[in-house]
Design an enzyme around this catalytic site. Structure first.
Site, PDB file in Angstrom:
ATOM      1  N   GLN A 269     102.811   0.846 116.355  1.00  0.00           N
ATOM      2  CA  GLN A 269     102.750   2.287 116.119  1.00  0.00           C
ATOM      3  C   GLN A 269     101.318   2.654 115.728  1.00  0.00           C
ATOM      4  OE1 GLN A 269     105.059   4.225 116.915  1.00  0.00           O
ATOM      5  NE2 GLN A 269     107.080   3.379 116.478  1.00  0.00           N
ATOM      6  N   GLU A 319     114.319  -7.687 122.492  1.00  0.00           N
ATOM      7  CA  GLU A 319     113.105  -7.124 123.076  1.00  0.00           C
ATOM      8  C   GLU A 319     112.904  -7.694 124.474  1.00  0.00           C
ATOM      9  OE1 GLU A 319     109.708  -5.623 124.249  1.00  0.00           O
ATOM     10  OE2 GLU A 319     110.616  -4.905 122.383  1.00  0.00           O
ATOM     11  N   ASP A 368     114.718   1.889 119.400  1.00  0.00           N
ATOM     12  CA  ASP A 368     113.345   2.404 119.429  1.00  0.00           C
ATOM     13  C   ASP A 368     112.764   2.136 120.819  1.00  0.00           C
ATOM     14  OD1 ASP A 368     110.831   3.366 118.852  1.00  0.00           O
ATOM     15  OD2 ASP A 368     110.236   1.665 117.601  1.00  0.00           O
ATOM     16  N   CYS A 394     110.001   8.312 121.280  1.00  0.00           N
ATOM     17  CA  CYS A 394     108.650   8.814 121.539  1.00  0.00           C
ATOM     18  C   CYS A 394     108.651   9.870 122.645  1.00  0.00           C
ATOM     19  CB  CYS A 394     107.713   7.661 121.907  1.00  0.00           C
ATOM     20  SG  CYS A 394     108.184   6.768 123.402  1.00  0.00           S
TER      21      CYS A 394
END
Length: 443
Positions: A269, A319, A368, A394
């Protein structure tokens, strides 16, 4: 060949800001005017034509908005890196919250039970990750380094940048001088910035191998500026230090006793101060305890996973980037965290459905995802048994789409939503949402 005449100057009143932070002028074909604010009367010229709208250059503000402030950066308006420096910080937050509300209502057909207070952190000198363009300009006899001009593919001529983290924000001209001094000056198109708490790395994309003389110039720059230079000759796997051992980039989350190491090309981030606030907000929304079994999808290098592990029974991070998964495992071990496990899976595909972690039951889920959103994993999330789901986004449009699916197709309730101002002075909108199965989670 006939040269196209410059577009005529026009005058109009700005009705709103669009999702890129440009003023919207209607009446005839819509024009998007960068640097203009709602309520203002402006003089402008159309620069780029599209079917439904045109992009325009602001020539003069004839009647200014009370919300207008003086931009801090001397290059605002020319540089395309920022879109909202002319709008006060509180008004920026309100604009972004309005954008989120519009997307949720228009795309997702959802409204949260309550709106979260906007999260705001550092407004300037915050950007620890960035991609800068570089170009040797023969007409100037030197290289330019920075962001691209608005409405142009050219690199803006910048002396400094007010949003880049120190010391990089004051290093643009020295970087231009560095590249100008290289034999391969015309073969360095890009510089990646990665700023940690104890090291600064600049990754130079090189299309040709530096000469011995170039390497000497680069090493002298490293010593003089106190930064580490890396070279990237091809793909991401070719990034290597100019000389010596890796720089040892890291950042800390003191409230949770966590240190995270990262590489120059890893996603982090960009706003360190806001990231800490965002983690605390997510933990507060999830209400974890020692019995919590958490699924963290798109976990990256463990930014949320490891703080959550300090408060939960177990956390399972998933991930798609195998290198980040290895980084996550190493970060967990380095922090003495034994109740977090990590798996590599392509969450944009369907092959993860047979994985062992995908068939377990969880009490909490955190998502996320990248800009494209999390549509492929929503059935898994809905079947996970989770009583609370936090979604960090985002991109408000993909968030709205996914929340609409969870609410209207899977029976969840949108308890709360709000923005986190990860990129102040820009139009980028980061958001948080909290969901629970219908009829549960009444706070």
């Amino acid at each position: 060949m006939t040269r196209r005449a410059a577009a005529a100057e026009e005058t109009g009143r700005v009705e709103a800001l669009n999702h890129d932070g440009e003023g919207v002028v209607r009446g005839g074909k819509t024009a998007f005017v960068g640097g203009a604010l709602p309520g203002e009367t402006v003089r402008y010229r159309r620069r780029r034509r599209h079917r439904q709208y045109d992009e325009a250059e602001l020539l003069e503000v004839l009647e200014a908005s009370p919300a207008r402030v003086a931009p801090r950066c001397a290059h605002f308006g020319l540089c395309g890196g920022c879109a909202l420096q002319h709008l006060g910080s509180e008004a920026q937050l309100a604009h972004k919250q309005d954008l989120l509300r519009d997307n949720l209502e228009r795309i997702g057909k959802v409204t949260p039970r309550r709106w979260l207070e906007p999260l705001a952190g550092p407004q300037w000198e915050y950007r620890r990750r960035a991609r800068l363009g570089a170009r040797f300009v023969h007409a100037r006899g030197r290289s330019l380094v920075g962001f691209r001009e608005r409405l142009s593919s050219y690199i803006a001529e910048l002396r400094a940048c007010e949003v880049l983290a120190p010391p990089v924000g004051r290093m643009l001209e020295p970087l231009g001088e560095l590249i100008s001094a290289l034999d391969i000056r015309e073969r360095v198109p890009q510089i990646e910035v990665a700023v940690g708490e104890s090291a600064v790395v600049l990754v130079l994309r090189v299309l040709d191998e530096p000469t011995a003389a170039d390497r000497a110039v680069l090493e002298a720059f490293e010593a003089r500026q106190g930064v580490r230079l890396y070279l990237q000759r091809g793909g991401a796997d070719t990034v290597q230090p100019l000389a010596g051992e890796p720089a040892g980039l890291h950042y800390t989350l003191p409230a949770h006793g966590v240190r995270l190491d990262f590489g120059p090309g890893d996603f982090v981030q960009v706003n360190a101060g806001l990231n800490r606030l965002l983690i605390d907000s997510v933990l507060g929304l999830l209400e974890l305890d020692c019995a919590s079994q958490v699924l963290d999808l798109y976990c990256g290098l463990g930014n949320f996973t490891l703080p959550m592990a300090r408060h939960a029974g177990t956390v399972t991070g998933v991930e798609g980037d195998a290198a980040l998964v290895e980084r996550s495992r190493a970060n967990a071990a380095r922090n003495g965290i034994t109740n977090a496990e990590f798996h590599s899976a392509n969450l944009a595909g369907s092959d993860f459905a047979a994985a062992s972690w995908a068939s377990r039951r969880y009490t909490h889920v955190l998502l996320d995802p990248p800009r494209a959103g999390a549509a492929e994993v929503l059935p898994l999330v809905a079947a996970s048994g989770a009583g609370r789901i936090a979604y960090v986004s985002c991109h408000p449009a993909s968030l709205a789409r996914d929340l609409g699916i969870l609410v209207h197709q899977h029976g969840f309730e949108l308890l709360a939503a709000g923005i986190a101002d990860m990129f102040p002075q820009t139009a980028h909108v980061e958001s948080i949402a909290l969901l629970a199965p219908g009829g549960k989670g009444r706070r």
